[in-house]
Motif scaffolding. Structure first.
Motif, short mmCIF file in Angstrom:
data_model
loop_
_atom_site.label_atom_id
_atom_site.label_comp_id
_atom_site.label_asym_id
_atom_site.label_seq_id
_atom_site.Cartn_x
_atom_site.Cartn_y
_atom_site.Cartn_z
N ALA A 183 -9.22 -18.71 -61.68
CA ALA A 183 -10.51 -19.25 -62.10
C ALA A 183 -10.72 -20.66 -61.54
CB ALA A 183 -10.60 -19.27 -63.62
N GLN A 184 -9.67 -21.48 -61.61
CA GLN A 184 -9.81 -22.86 -61.13
C GLN A 184 -10.06 -22.92 -59.63
OE1 GLN A 184 -6.43 -25.35 -61.72
NE2 GLN A 184 -7.49 -27.20 -61.09
N LEU A 185 -9.37 -22.05 -58.87
CA LEU A 185 -9.53 -22.06 -57.42
C LEU A 185 -10.73 -21.23 -56.95
CD1 LEU A 185 -5.78 -21.78 -56.30
CD2 LEU A 185 -7.21 -23.82 -56.45
N ARG A 186 -11.39 -20.56 -57.90
CA ARG A 186 -12.60 -19.79 -57.60
C ARG A 186 -12.36 -18.75 -56.51
NH1 ARG A 186 -17.33 -24.50 -57.81
NH2 ARG A 186 -16.69 -25.37 -59.83
N LEU A 187 -11.28 -18.00 -56.68
CA LEU A 187 -10.96 -16.96 -55.71
C LEU A 187 -11.68 -15.67 -56.08
CD1 LEU A 187 -7.16 -17.67 -55.23
CD2 LEU A 187 -8.88 -17.67 -53.43
N LEU A 214 -5.75 -20.33 -47.86
CA LEU A 214 -4.76 -21.30 -48.32
C LEU A 214 -4.75 -21.39 -49.84
CD1 LEU A 214 -4.96 -24.16 -45.67
CD2 LEU A 214 -2.97 -22.77 -46.25
N LYS A 215 -5.94 -21.33 -50.45
CA LYS A 215 -5.97 -21.32 -51.91
C LYS A 215 -5.34 -20.04 -52.45
CE LYS A 215 -10.40 -22.30 -52.64
NZ LYS A 215 -11.60 -22.66 -53.44
N MET A 216 -5.51 -18.94 -51.72
CA MET A 216 -4.87 -17.68 -52.10
C MET A 216 -3.35 -17.82 -52.07
SD MET A 216 -5.07 -14.45 -52.85
CE MET A 216 -4.10 -12.94 -52.72
N ALA A 217 -2.85 -18.47 -51.03
CA ALA A 217 -1.40 -18.67 -50.92
C ALA A 217 -0.89 -19.50 -52.10
CB ALA A 217 -1.06 -19.35 -49.60
N LEU A 218 -1.64 -20.51 -52.50
CA LEU A 218 -1.25 -21.33 -53.64
C LEU A 218 -1.28 -20.50 -54.93
CD1 LEU A 218 -0.47 -24.20 -54.57
CD2 LEU A 218 -2.90 -24.62 -54.98
N GLU A 252 -10.03 -29.13 -54.30
CA GLU A 252 -9.75 -28.02 -55.21
C GLU A 252 -8.28 -27.60 -55.10
OE1 GLU A 252 -14.16 -25.90 -55.35
OE2 GLU A 252 -12.65 -25.20 -53.93
N PHE A 253 -7.76 -27.60 -53.88
CA PHE A 253 -6.35 -27.25 -53.67
C PHE A 253 -5.46 -28.28 -54.38
CE2 PHE A 253 -2.31 -27.23 -51.53
CZ PHE A 253 -2.10 -25.93 -51.14
N MET A 254 -5.75 -29.57 -54.16
CA MET A 254 -4.95 -30.63 -54.76
C MET A 254 -5.02 -30.58 -56.28
SD MET A 254 -3.11 -32.59 -52.87
CE MET A 254 -2.96 -34.01 -53.93
#
Length: 300
Positions: A117-121, A136-140, A167-169
């Motif tokens: 939810a936070q990374l909006r994937l 990259l957000k998916m990898a995280l 958003e990543f950080m």
């Protein structure tokens, strides 16, 4: 206790030494940044630690175990995010995450939901249709739900726009916990806030490793105001870098700054002066100053 230790590690590709005699210590619970120019050996070092490639000489240990002999159970304690990380393009975001869950006994479904939810994937979108930033957000999102003891980030910000980078950080900071983080990144302004230790690599060799607080304490930008036009003296201390003048001001970076000794050292090098000012330096400026000094010493 140290989560990562390398001793005398070399990695050669033919006649090229990508890593040279590397002895490195990453303390438990630290956020440890590998810094240096392109080709310095940062990614090669990370691949050696993850057993993606093996050292030519020397040993690398993770959690006290030789990286070449880590068990599958030990790998379930490591989260890994890389700029060029491969994932199955035909699977959707949620199907791939569902596929990963059984491999990690500590997988936290509530944490997974929070991160997604936070990374909006977009849960139903296939991975091949994700943008670079989304991948990259998916990898995280795949690396955090099992609460790894060690999180490894290899150039995670490359090519990200500022919003996605933030958003990543934020995702990483929010779920960092007490884990050890090893990060290689050119985005030094982004990682300075969370970095506790740094190691500076140049052409595969370690120039120094140090707590960031100690590094920033011993490096200061010093401005010396003269009574007349400032000139660079023929002989200056070797630990003064980036020396230049403008009008009546001489500026340099002191790499072993001491508030108790700076006045005497300036007087010895420059004679009487009107005023001395010293200020802290951001990590990015520290790195560029040191890299420039290394390049100048090589004559490159």
């Amino acid at each position: 206790m140290n989560d990562i230790q390398t001793t005398g590690v070399w990695k050669s590709f033919g006649r090229f030494d990508a890593v040279r005699d590397l002895t490195l210590t990453v303390p438990e619970g630290s956020t440890f940044a590998l810094i240096g120019a392109n080709g310095a050996g940062k990614t090669t070092t990370i691949k050696l630690l993850m057993n993606i490639i093996q050292p030519t000489l020397g040993t690398a240990t993770v959690f006290g175990t030789d990286s070449r002999r880590m068990s599958p159970n030990q790998f379930t304690r490591i989260g890994y995010v890389s700029e060029g990380q491969e994932m199955p393009g035909r699977m959707s975001v949620m199907k791939y995450i569902s596929y990963l869950r059984p491999f990690y006994p500590g997988w936290d479904r509530a944490l997974e939901t929070d991160i997604l939810a936070q990374l909006r994937l977009p849960a139903e979108r296939t991975i091949k249709d994700l943008s670079h930033g989304m991948r990259l957000k998916m990898a995280l999102a795949c690396a955090l739900p099992f609460r790894p003891k060690l999180l490894v980030l290899d150039e995670p910000f490359s090519g990200l726009d500022p919003l996605v980078r933030d958003e990543f950080m934020n995702g990483m900071l929010r779920h960092r916990g007490e884990k050890t983080v090893l990060i290689s990144s050119h985005e030094l302004a982004e990682i300075e806030e969370l970095t506790t230790h740094v190691a500076f690599l140049d052409t595969g060799a370690l120039l120094f490793q140090e707590a960031l607080s100690d590094l920033k304490a011993r490096l200061r930008r010093v401005r010396v105001t003269m009574d007349t036009e400032a000139r660079v003296p023929p002989t200056i201390p070797t630990d003064w870098l980036d020396v230049h003048t403008e009008g009546s001001t001489l500026t340099f970076v002191d790499t072993r700054f001491s508030s108790d000794q700076i006045a005497a050292r300036v007087a010895a090098a420059l004679g009487p002066v009107r005023k001395i000012d010293a200020e802290p330096i951001a990590l990015r400026s520290i790195v560029t100053t040191l890299a420039r000094a290394v390049r100048d010493r090589r004559g490159g």
